[in-house]
Design a protein around this motif. Sequence first.
Motif, PDB file in Angstrom:
ATOM      1  N   GLY A  10      52.807  45.344  12.428  1.00  0.00           N
ATOM      2  CA  GLY A  10      52.464  44.732  11.163  1.00  0.00           C
ATOM      3  C   GLY A  10      52.117  43.262  11.333  1.00  0.00           C
ATOM      4  N   LYS A  11      51.882  42.614  10.208  1.00  0.00           N
ATOM      5  CA  LYS A  11      51.506  41.210  10.185  1.00  0.00           C
ATOM      6  C   LYS A  11      52.260  40.533   9.051  1.00  0.00           C
ATOM      7  CE  LYS A  11      47.482  38.184   9.993  1.00  0.00           C
ATOM      8  NZ  LYS A  11      46.033  38.122  10.134  1.00  0.00           N
ATOM      9  N   VAL A  12      52.842  39.366   9.329  1.00  0.00           N
ATOM     10  CA  VAL A  12      53.547  38.600   8.312  1.00  0.00           C
ATOM     11  C   VAL A  12      52.654  37.428   7.914  1.00  0.00           C
ATOM     12  CG1 VAL A  12      55.619  37.297   7.746  1.00  0.00           C
ATOM     13  CG2 VAL A  12      55.771  39.232   9.326  1.00  0.00           C
ATOM     14  N   ILE A  13      52.407  37.323   6.592  1.00  0.00           N
ATOM     15  CA  ILE A  13      51.597  36.224   6.066  1.00  0.00           C
ATOM     16  C   ILE A  13      52.356  35.536   4.934  1.00  0.00           C
ATOM     17  CG2 ILE A  13      49.366  37.231   6.707  1.00  0.00           C
ATOM     18  CD1 ILE A  13      49.106  38.232   3.809  1.00  0.00           C
ATOM     19  N   ASP A  14      51.959  34.302   4.643  1.00  0.00           N
ATOM     20  CA  ASP A  14      52.555  33.603   3.508  1.00  0.00           C
ATOM     21  C   ASP A  14      51.788  33.929   2.235  1.00  0.00           C
ATOM     22  OD1 ASP A  14      50.246  31.992   3.480  1.00  0.00           O
ATOM     23  OD2 ASP A  14      51.249  30.289   4.423  1.00  0.00           O
ATOM     24  N   GLY A  15      52.190  33.331   1.124  1.00  0.00           N
ATOM     25  CA  GLY A  15      51.564  33.614  -0.167  1.00  0.00           C
ATOM     26  C   GLY A  15      50.090  33.286  -0.223  1.00  0.00           C
ATOM     27  N   GLY A  16      49.634  32.371   0.652  1.00  0.00           N
ATOM     28  CA  GLY A  16      48.226  32.006   0.691  1.00  0.00           C
ATOM     29  C   GLY A  16      47.414  32.828   1.663  1.00  0.00           C
ATOM     30  N   GLY A  17      48.077  33.773   2.361  1.00  0.00           N
ATOM     31  CA  GLY A  17      47.373  34.639   3.304  1.00  0.00           C
ATOM     32  C   GLY A  17      47.339  34.132   4.731  1.00  0.00           C
ATOM     33  N   SER A  18      48.003  32.998   5.003  1.00  0.00           N
ATOM     34  CA  SER A  18      48.038  32.459   6.372  1.00  0.00           C
ATOM     35  C   SER A  18      49.131  33.147   7.184  1.00  0.00           C
ATOM     36  CB  SER A  18      48.309  30.954   6.339  1.00  0.00           C
ATOM     37  OG  SER A  18      47.268  30.285   5.661  1.00  0.00           O
ATOM     38  N   PRO A  19      48.889  33.403   8.473  1.00  0.00           N
ATOM     39  CA  PRO A  19      49.889  34.067   9.306  1.00  0.00           C
ATOM     40  C   PRO A  19      51.140  33.212   9.489  1.00  0.00           C
ATOM     41  CG  PRO A  19      47.969  33.440  10.622  1.00  0.00           C
ATOM     42  CD  PRO A  19      47.665  33.099   9.217  1.00  0.00           C
ATOM     43  N   LYS A  20      52.282  33.882   9.591  1.00  0.00           N
ATOM     44  CA  LYS A  20      53.570  33.227   9.830  1.00  0.00           C
ATOM     45  C   LYS A  20      53.970  33.498  11.277  1.00  0.00           C
ATOM     46  CE  LYS A  20      56.045  31.761   6.995  1.00  0.00           C
ATOM     47  NZ  LYS A  20      56.391  30.459   6.485  1.00  0.00           N
ATOM     48  N   ALA A  21      53.897  32.471  12.125  1.00  0.00           N
ATOM     49  CA  ALA A  21      54.228  32.607  13.543  1.00  0.00           C
ATOM     50  C   ALA A  21      55.688  32.253  13.792  1.00  0.00           C
ATOM     51  CB  ALA A  21      53.335  31.696  14.374  1.00  0.00           C
ATOM     52  N   GLY A  22      56.267  32.870  14.818  1.00  0.00           N
ATOM     53  CA  GLY A  22      57.611  32.528  15.271  1.00  0.00           C
ATOM     54  C   GLY A  22      58.746  33.121  14.462  1.00  0.00           C
ATOM     55  N   LEU A  23      58.466  34.106  13.598  1.00  0.00           N
ATOM     56  CA  LEU A  23      59.524  34.738  12.820  1.00  0.00           C
ATOM     57  C   LEU A  23      60.132  35.893  13.607  1.00  0.00           C
ATOM     58  CD1 LEU A  23      57.943  34.966   9.261  1.00  0.00           C
ATOM     59  CD2 LEU A  23      59.164  33.060  10.328  1.00  0.00           C
ATOM     60  N   THR A  24      61.415  36.130  13.395  1.00  0.00           N
ATOM     61  CA  THR A  24      62.085  37.249  14.031  1.00  0.00           C
ATOM     62  C   THR A  24      61.949  38.488  13.154  1.00  0.00           C
ATOM     63  OG1 THR A  24      63.683  35.809  15.115  1.00  0.00           O
ATOM     64  CG2 THR A  24      64.301  38.127  14.887  1.00  0.00           C
ATOM     65  N   VAL A  25      61.495  39.575  13.753  1.00  0.00           N
ATOM     66  CA  VAL A  25      61.397  40.863  13.075  1.00  0.00           C
ATOM     67  C   VAL A  25      62.307  41.822  13.844  1.00  0.00           C
ATOM     68  CG1 VAL A  25      59.874  42.737  12.355  1.00  0.00           C
ATOM     69  CG2 VAL A  25      59.010  40.384  12.395  1.00  0.00           C
ATOM     70  N   SER A  26      63.231  42.458  13.123  1.00  0.00           N
ATOM     71  CA  SER A  26      64.186  43.373  13.752  1.00  0.00           C
ATOM     72  C   SER A  26      63.962  44.789  13.252  1.00  0.00           C
ATOM     73  CB  SER A  26      65.621  42.939  13.440  1.00  0.00           C
ATOM     74  OG  SER A  26      65.862  41.639  13.932  1.00  0.00           O
ATOM     75  N   LEU A  27      64.151  45.749  14.142  1.00  0.00           N
ATOM     76  CA  LEU A  27      63.981  47.169  13.853  1.00  0.00           C
ATOM     77  C   LEU A  27      65.348  47.838  13.871  1.00  0.00           C
ATOM     78  CD1 LEU A  27      61.993  49.627  13.582  1.00  0.00           C
ATOM     79  CD2 LEU A  27      62.146  49.804  16.076  1.00  0.00           C
ATOM     80  N   TYR A  28      65.647  48.601  12.806  1.00  0.00           N
ATOM     81  CA  TYR A  28      66.929  49.288  12.683  1.00  0.00           C
ATOM     82  C   TYR A  28      66.708  50.745  12.322  1.00  0.00           C
ATOM     83  CZ  TYR A  28      68.843  44.572  11.988  1.00  0.00           C
ATOM     84  OH  TYR A  28      69.182  43.256  12.124  1.00  0.00           O
ATOM     85  N   GLU A  29      67.617  51.615  12.768  1.00  0.00           N
ATOM     86  CA  GLU A  29      67.649  52.979  12.253  1.00  0.00           C
ATOM     87  C   GLU A  29      68.275  52.905  10.867  1.00  0.00           C
ATOM     88  OE1 GLU A  29      69.042  56.331  14.554  1.00  0.00           O
ATOM     89  OE2 GLU A  29      68.919  55.077  16.352  1.00  0.00           O
TER      90      GLU A  29
END
Length: 82
Positions: A10-29
């Motif tokens: 996926g892709k994380v963007i802010d409210g203006g549509g700009s990409p958010k770099a350096g965020l932690t994304v975790s996957l869980y069951e």
Amino acid sequence: MPDGSVDLAGKVIDGGGSPKAGLTVSLYEAATWEAAGAATATDTTDSDGLWNFDTQDITKTWILVAVDGTKKTLIDARNKIQ
């Protein structure tokens, strides 16, 4: 039920549509996601805001959590983005 694997991305963007770099994304069951230290995997968004988890078990229900400072976005396969 099918067997095999699935790539989750996926892709994380802010409210203006700009990409958010350096965020932690975790996957869980979904069955164990609230247990401490239960993350199956973690990734960090790249300069384009992209994250991915390759070859995950297709028979499991997954939850993703993206953390931006004190804000968390929960993507729950059991219902909807929270």
